[in-house]
Design an enzyme around this catalytic site. Structure first.
Site, PDB file in Angstrom:
ATOM      1  N   TYR A 169      12.034   2.228  -1.087  1.00  0.00           N
ATOM      2  CA  TYR A 169      12.433   2.624  -2.452  1.00  0.00           C
ATOM      3  C   TYR A 169      12.765   4.112  -2.563  1.00  0.00           C
ATOM      4  O   TYR A 169      13.400   4.548  -3.515  1.00  0.00           O
ATOM      5  CB  TYR A 169      11.359   2.228  -3.493  1.00  0.00           C
ATOM      6  CG  TYR A 169      10.003   2.868  -3.294  1.00  0.00           C
ATOM      7  CD1 TYR A 169       9.781   4.197  -3.631  1.00  0.00           C
ATOM      8  CD2 TYR A 169       8.949   2.134  -2.779  1.00  0.00           C
ATOM      9  CE1 TYR A 169       8.534   4.784  -3.443  1.00  0.00           C
ATOM     10  CE2 TYR A 169       7.703   2.704  -2.593  1.00  0.00           C
ATOM     11  CZ  TYR A 169       7.501   4.028  -2.925  1.00  0.00           C
ATOM     12  OH  TYR A 169       6.285   4.611  -2.725  1.00  0.00           O
ATOM     13  N   GLU A 170      12.325   4.896  -1.579  1.00  0.00           N
ATOM     14  CA  GLU A 170      12.658   6.322  -1.599  1.00  0.00           C
ATOM     15  C   GLU A 170      14.138   6.543  -1.277  1.00  0.00           C
ATOM     16  O   GLU A 170      14.674   7.618  -1.546  1.00  0.00           O
ATOM     17  CB  GLU A 170      11.798   7.079  -0.586  1.00  0.00           C
ATOM     18  CG  GLU A 170      10.308   7.090  -0.936  1.00  0.00           C
ATOM     19  CD  GLU A 170       9.477   7.790   0.120  1.00  0.00           C
ATOM     20  OE1 GLU A 170       9.502   9.026   0.174  1.00  0.00           O
ATOM     21  OE2 GLU A 170       8.816   7.091   0.914  1.00  0.00           O
ATOM     22  N   SER A 204       5.636  -2.085   1.713  1.00  0.00           N
ATOM     23  CA  SER A 204       5.629  -1.428   3.037  1.00  0.00           C
ATOM     24  C   SER A 204       5.300  -2.436   4.128  1.00  0.00           C
ATOM     25  O   SER A 204       5.394  -3.650   3.932  1.00  0.00           O
ATOM     26  CB  SER A 204       4.589  -0.298   3.042  1.00  0.00           C
ATOM     27  OG  SER A 204       3.291  -0.845   2.944  1.00  0.00           O
ATOM     28  N   SER A 232      -1.041   3.979   0.647  1.00  0.00           N
ATOM     29  CA  SER A 232      -1.166   4.809  -0.552  1.00  0.00           C
ATOM     30  C   SER A 232      -2.629   5.011  -0.909  1.00  0.00           C
ATOM     31  O   SER A 232      -3.385   4.046  -0.995  1.00  0.00           O
ATOM     32  CB  SER A 232      -0.487   4.139  -1.756  1.00  0.00           C
ATOM     33  OG  SER A 232       0.869   3.967  -1.492  1.00  0.00           O
TER      34      SER A 232
END
Ligand code: 6GU
Length: 287
Positions: free
Chosen positions: A90-91, A222, A35
């Protein structure tokens, strides 16, 4: 038995063959950008960008505004492929879907995977902006039975019961200390243990205390499943966390994780990390 042929060897091979048809070289290194660290791809020369929606069988990113893309090209004469944007549990994707690009990159021919992430710093010695080389992980989601390798094993990738020892290449970690100094990380880099939680909520104080007791130094959402899939198929990994915020264990503290601050902290370190990754790649090229 839940069988899932969505990412069969044949499908992944199709995906890799499509990508091979777009490029005229074999990537030696794969990079996954964390990110706020997408600019790691900016130093790539002779770029060929392939948006995820264009790639057969690739998961589609749910993040608004940017779909993500694979960037092919060269850094320091080394042909490579970079994932700008990754897939998170989480997506809503299953873990094997999150990690499927690692197998695609393996089929493209990469011999090293570089993984980066933005993470909360649990170790009290870590400050925002510090880099921690990952020496090991705690597969917390695995404790609950979630694993990207769950389901029928594909022997063409690796064994049913793979060892995870040495997943984070020790030789590169040793070298990275020197490379960090050269890249402007004057204080050097930490080495520690990373844990991945499912997210999307950040950890509670009680959870941070628990993670600390478990020996976890940085926490994120991740990397672990990507590294498991890489180790399974025999890919060496170099991975690091950028500490973007402090994970506090103290109820009196006013410090609270906020996504904007995570992104800002990552952005402010982009140039240094770009140099650091470039240094790693140059070392790999020479050795
Ligand atoms: Cl504090 N927690 C998690 N799970 N992921 C993060 C983070 C914290 N900071 C950046 N990413």
């Amino acid at each position: 038995l839940e069988t899932n042929n969505e990412y069969s060897y044949e499908k992944l091979t199709q995906t890799a063959e499509y990508l091979k048809s777009l490029i005229s070289f074999t990537p030696q290194i794969g990079i996954i950008c964390g990110s706020g660290l997408g600019s790691l791809a900016d130093s790539i020369q002779q770029k060929i960008e392939v948006p995820y929606p264009q790639i057969p069988n690739f998961p589609q990113s749910t993040v608004k505004g940017h779909s993500g893309c694979l960037v092919f090209g060269y850094i320091a004469t080394v042909p490579l492929v970079c994932m700008k944007g990754r897939f998170h549990y989480y997506e809503g994707y299953p873990l094997e879907k999150c990690a499927m690009p690692v197998r695609v990159m393996k089929l493209l021919g990469i011999e090293l995977l570089i993984v980066t992430n933005a993470a909360g710093g649990l170790n009290p010695n870590y400050k925002v902006g510090d880099v921690m080389l990952i020496k090991d992980h705690v597969n917390l989601m695995g404790f609950a039975g979630c694993n990207p390798l769950r389901g029928p094993n594909e022997e063409r990738f690796g064994p049913r019961f793979p060892s995870m020892n040495g997943a984070y290449d020790p030789r590169l970690r040793a070298e990275a200390q020197k490379i960090a100094q050269g890249a402007g990380l004057a204080k050097g880099v930490h080495e520690g243990v990373y844990a991945c939680l499912g997210g999307p909520c950040y950890e509670t104080i009680a959870e941070n205390r628990l993670l600390r007791q478990l020996g976890v130094d940085t926490v994120g959402m991740s990397t672990v499943h990507e590294v498991i899939v890489a180790k399974h198929c025999g890919l060496p990994v170099f991975a690091f966390s950028l500490v973007t915020n402090e994970s506090v264990c103290d109820y009196e503290s006013k410090v609270e994780p906020k996504h904007d601050e995570v992104i800002d902290a990552a952005k402010s370190m982009e140039a240094v990390l770009q140099k650091f990754v470039q240094g790693i790649i140059e070392f790999v090229a020479k050795n």
